[in-house]
Design an enzyme around this catalytic site. Structure first.
Site, mmCIF file in Angstrom:
data_model
loop_
_atom_site.group_PDB
_atom_site.id
_atom_site.type_symbol
_atom_site.label_atom_id
_atom_site.label_comp_id
_atom_site.label_asym_id
_atom_site.label_seq_id
_atom_site.Cartn_x
_atom_site.Cartn_y
_atom_site.Cartn_z
ATOM 1 N N GLU A 130 -1.887 36.427 -0.294
ATOM 2 C CA GLU A 130 -1.685 34.969 -0.254
ATOM 3 C C GLU A 130 -0.545 34.570 0.680
ATOM 4 O O GLU A 130 -0.044 33.443 0.599
ATOM 5 C CB GLU A 130 -1.383 34.458 -1.668
ATOM 6 N N HIS A 164 4.137 31.556 -6.622
ATOM 7 C CA HIS A 164 2.732 31.286 -6.955
ATOM 8 C C HIS A 164 2.331 32.172 -8.120
ATOM 9 O O HIS A 164 2.713 33.349 -8.160
ATOM 10 C CB HIS A 164 1.847 31.580 -5.734
ATOM 11 N N HIS A 216 -0.720 32.659 -11.669
ATOM 12 C CA HIS A 216 -1.927 32.263 -12.377
ATOM 13 C C HIS A 216 -1.577 32.059 -13.851
ATOM 14 O O HIS A 216 -2.258 32.586 -14.730
ATOM 15 C CB HIS A 216 -3.012 33.339 -12.239
ATOM 16 N N TYR A 257 7.581 12.867 -19.504
ATOM 17 C CA TYR A 257 8.479 12.533 -18.377
ATOM 18 C C TYR A 257 8.830 13.748 -17.522
ATOM 19 O O TYR A 257 9.149 13.614 -16.334
ATOM 20 C CB TYR A 257 9.733 11.812 -18.881
ATOM 21 N N HIS A 263 -7.945 28.548 -9.660
ATOM 22 C CA HIS A 263 -7.058 29.589 -9.148
ATOM 23 C C HIS A 263 -5.745 29.664 -9.951
ATOM 24 O O HIS A 263 -5.561 30.628 -10.696
ATOM 25 C CB HIS A 263 -6.810 29.331 -7.658
ATOM 26 N N TYR A 302 21.849 12.303 -13.024
ATOM 27 C CA TYR A 302 22.315 13.506 -13.710
ATOM 28 C C TYR A 302 22.386 14.708 -12.769
ATOM 29 O O TYR A 302 22.809 15.780 -13.167
ATOM 30 C CB TYR A 302 21.395 13.851 -14.893
HETATM 31 ZN ZN LIG Z 1 -3.348 33.588 -6.576
#
Ligand SMILES: [Zn+2]
Length: 216
Positions: A77, A96, A98, A117, A159, A212
């Protein structure tokens, strides 16, 4: 960037990968982590479980995506990470994974609205959904960068999820919060659906985050 800085980034990438596994964001070898370099990026290698990762195993890619001689194969990726660094000067780190609930929503092709929120940690009034594209492709890299549209996190159809920030620690924190929001949204959907906050309410949240100093 000095060699010491690169060494520190390599160590941090290992720490973040292991933290993702420890916190249940990731199983096996599915997640990947990267950090920007002045002339390329560092990214986790393909097919190495976080427990076995070492700073030396992290792959250095140049601006054209070429690995250093003798390096392991980069994550499949890597284009998604490189694509974000090209488009987003405010991002120096990308995570990244899953993670389960984010992936459940992504498979149902549901973005996360402002039902809580803390959705604002993604930088927008929703956590958007990038359209489905085959993993590892330039098409996916472009779809993700488009979907983020100035924000810091999105779901990826069928994905998983991706988060980017100025630092590795922040990118990890955002990915963790996205997973939490996904889990709570999934639960709220199961009991009839949440009440969604309106634009004005979310504008106040962003103002509070700013005052903040906690905006991710
Ligand atoms: Zn992936």
């Amino acid at each position: 960037m000095t060699d010491v800085d690169e060494r520190r980034l390599r160590e941090e990438i290992v720490e973040v990968s292991q933290a993702m596994a420890a916190r249940g964001l990731n199983r096996g070898t599915s997640g990947n982590v990267s950090a920007r370099l002045a002339d390329g990026l560092l990214v986790t290698p393909s097919g190495v479980v976080p427990d076995r990762l070492t700073p030396e195993a992290i792959v250095r890619l140049d601006a054209q995506g070429r690995a250093s001689a003798g390096a392991l194969k980069p994550s499949s990726e890597w284009r998604m990470h490189a694509g974000l660094y090209a488009r987003r000067p405010d991002m120096n780190a990308v995570v990244h994974c899953h993670s389960r609930h984010a992936t459940i929503l992504a498979c149902a092709r549901r973005a996360i609205p402002a039902f809580h929120y803390m959705v604002a940690v993604g930088g927008r009034t929703l956590i958007p959904l990038a359209p489905y594209r085959t993993f590892g492709t330039v098409d996916l890299a472009e779809a993700v960068a488009d979907a983020l549209d100035g924000g810091f996190a999105c779901l990826m159809a069928n994905h998983g999820q991706i988060a980017g920030a100025a630092t590795l620690a922040k990118a990890l924190a955002i990915a963790e919060e996205v997973e939490e929001q996904a889990a709570v949204y999934w639960g709220a959907l199961a009991i009839g659906g949440p009440n969604v906050l309106d634009e004005a309410q979310m504008a106040e949240v962003f103002a509070q985050f700013k005052s903040y100093g906690q905006r991710a």
